[in-house]
Scaffold this active site. Structure first.
Site, PDB file in Angstrom:
ATOM      1  N   CYS A 160      37.480 -63.576  -7.416  1.00 22.26           N
ATOM      2  CA  CYS A 160      36.579 -62.589  -6.824  1.00 22.26           C
ATOM      3  C   CYS A 160      37.396 -61.377  -6.779  1.00 22.26           C
ATOM      4  CB  CYS A 160      36.426 -63.210  -5.303  1.00 22.26           C
ATOM      5  SG  CYS A 160      35.214 -64.433  -5.279  1.00 22.26           S
ATOM      6  N   LYS A 183      30.654 -63.682  -7.034  1.00 21.75           N
ATOM      7  CA  LYS A 183      31.842 -63.543  -6.876  1.00 21.75           C
ATOM      8  C   LYS A 183      32.456 -62.296  -6.619  1.00 21.75           C
ATOM      9  CE  LYS A 183      32.617 -67.926  -7.621  1.00 21.75           C
ATOM     10  NZ  LYS A 183      32.738 -68.958  -6.355  1.00 21.75           N
ATOM     11  N   ASP A 196      37.187 -61.746   0.676  1.00 23.18           N
ATOM     12  CA  ASP A 196      36.861 -63.286   1.048  1.00 23.18           C
ATOM     13  C   ASP A 196      38.490 -64.131   1.777  1.00 23.18           C
ATOM     14  OD1 ASP A 196      34.633 -62.577  -0.381  1.00 23.18           O
ATOM     15  OD2 ASP A 196      34.917 -63.837  -2.121  1.00 23.18           O
ATOM     16  N   GLN A 248      47.202 -52.825 -21.576  1.00 24.35           N
ATOM     17  CA  GLN A 248      46.474 -51.665 -22.527  1.00 24.35           C
ATOM     18  C   GLN A 248      46.317 -50.288 -21.536  1.00 24.35           C
ATOM     19  OE1 GLN A 248      42.974 -53.451 -24.742  1.00 24.35           O
ATOM     20  NE2 GLN A 248      43.337 -55.056 -23.138  1.00 24.35           N
ATOM     21  N   GLU A 283      32.249 -64.373   0.923  1.00 22.50           N
ATOM     22  CA  GLU A 283      31.287 -65.268  -0.068  1.00 22.50           C
ATOM     23  C   GLU A 283      30.555 -66.256   0.656  1.00 22.50           C
ATOM     24  OE1 GLU A 283      33.262 -66.888  -3.594  1.00 22.50           O
ATOM     25  OE2 GLU A 283      31.262 -67.753  -4.209  1.00 22.50           O
ATOM     26  N   LYS A 323      28.250 -61.420   0.510  1.00 18.62           N
ATOM     27  CA  LYS A 323      27.996 -61.542  -0.956  1.00 18.62           C
ATOM     28  C   LYS A 323      27.855 -62.806  -1.339  1.00 18.62           C
ATOM     29  CE  LYS A 323      32.848 -61.473  -2.539  1.00 18.62           C
ATOM     30  NZ  LYS A 323      32.885 -62.616  -3.259  1.00 18.62           N
ATOM     31  N   VAL A 376      41.295 -63.193  -1.861  1.00 17.18           N
ATOM     32  CA  VAL A 376      41.634 -64.186  -2.674  1.00 17.18           C
ATOM     33  C   VAL A 376      40.406 -64.420  -3.485  1.00 17.18           C
ATOM     34  CG1 VAL A 376      43.139 -65.286  -1.268  1.00 17.18           C
ATOM     35  CG2 VAL A 376      40.737 -65.715  -0.683  1.00 17.18           C
ATOM     36  N   THR A 377      40.163 -65.195  -4.547  1.00 14.47           N
ATOM     37  CA  THR A 377      41.352 -65.415  -5.366  1.00 14.47           C
ATOM     38  C   THR A 377      41.594 -64.527  -6.346  1.00 14.47           C
ATOM     39  OG1 THR A 377      40.269 -66.879  -6.879  1.00 14.47           O
ATOM     40  CG2 THR A 377      41.270 -67.889  -5.049  1.00 14.47           C
TER      41      THR A 377
HETATM   42  N1  TIU Z   1      36.602 -65.853  -3.447  1.00 16.94           N
HETATM   43  C1  TIU Z   1      36.536 -66.384  -4.523  1.00 16.94           C
HETATM   44  O1  TIU Z   1      37.588 -66.248  -5.359  1.00 16.94           O
HETATM   45  N2  TIU Z   1      35.576 -67.371  -4.870  1.00 16.94           N
HETATM   46  C2  TIU Z   1      36.099 -68.484  -5.420  1.00 16.94           C
HETATM   47  O2  TIU Z   1      35.424 -69.584  -5.491  1.00 16.94           O
HETATM   48  N3  TIU Z   1      37.441 -68.650  -5.881  1.00 16.94           N
HETATM   49  C3  TIU Z   1      38.021 -69.807  -6.548  1.00 16.94           C
HETATM   50  O3  TIU Z   1      39.070 -69.502  -7.215  1.00 16.94           O
HETATM   51  N4  TIU Z   1      37.433 -70.923  -6.366  1.00 16.94           N
END
Ligand code: TIU
Length: 222
Positions: free
Chosen positions: A163, A133, A25, A203, A73, A130, A158-159
């Site tokens: 995702c 997430k 993303d 862990q 996304e 996609k 990200v992030t």
């Molecule tokens: N790609 C992804 O992480 N989608 C999000 O909506 N991330 C946020 O941190 N908002």
């Protein structure tokens, strides 16, 4: 031939033909002002730190001939692939599907939905669209990995805690060895980035490994 990558909580041995680089993303909607990320009230400039490391790793992966997978996304224009529970959050003017400076927010085909120019896919590289997430949810990612004989995923993007994490968790449960590349991931929240990575390695590496781009690149160029 197997190579060993320095990682936490322990080194990981992998074979390049069975390894894919997955870039999650890196879209204008998350990284540039005026998209989904900023509509949620985030400081989108925080994500830019992952761009240069991703460029370096992407170049090395392409040179090595790794399978490269980009994800985006987003949703169909009529939102028929978006759960109302996902859409109906926040102020109506800034929701998924609302008009913004880069087109309709998180809608496929709109300028904001596209991958940033710095990391634009080459012809022939896989782009997974996609609706969720995680990159496995309602996509053909698992099928593509199976047909290519991939067992290990190097995950960037990200992030970190949304995702990237969701994809690593999904991949781990499907039997893939998932390695987060720390400097190639970013979050709007510094503490979530750090803690998100620690959650993976705690862990005994409960659902993956964490490395950095230098550790991978040095084995590619060695
Ligand atoms: N790609 C992804 O992480 N989608 C999000 O909506 N991330 C946020 O941190 N908002």
């Amino acid at each position: 031939m197997a190579v060993t990558i320095k990682a936490e909580p322990e080194s990981i041995e992998l074979e390049w033909p069975r390894t894919a680089l997955v870039i999650i993303d890196m879209q204008r909607d998350f990284i540039e002002p005026g998209g989904f990320g900023s509509s949620l009230g985030n400081d989108v400039s925080k994500l830019r730190r992952a761009i240069v490391p991703c460029q370096g790793l992407l170049a090395a992966a392409r040179a090595q001939g790794l399978m490269v997978i980009h994800t985006r996304e987003g949703h169909r224009a009529d939102l028929s692939d978006a759960h109302p529970a996902k859409v109906m959050r926040g102020h109506p003017a800034t929701r998924i599907g609302a008009d913004g400076p880069m087109g309709r927010i998180l809608i496929r085909g709109e300028p904001g939905h596209d991958i940033i120019p710095e990391l634009y896919p080459l012809a022939g590289e896989v782009v997974i669209d996609k609706p969720g997430k995680g990159a496995f949810y309602q996509t053909d990612l698992e099928l593509l990995l199976t047909t290519h004989g991939i067992t290990t995923l190097l995950v960037c993007g990200v992030t970190t805690e949304v995702c990237v994490h969701t994809t690593i968790r999904e991949g781990n449960d499907r039997g893939y060895r998932c390695v987060a590349v720390s400097d190639c991931c970013a979050s709007y929240f510094d503490e979530f980035h750090q803690t998100g990575l620690r959650m993976i390695t705690a862990q005994g590496g409960i659902f993956g490994w964490v490395t950095d781009s230098a550790a991978i690149i040095e084995t590619i160029t060695a």
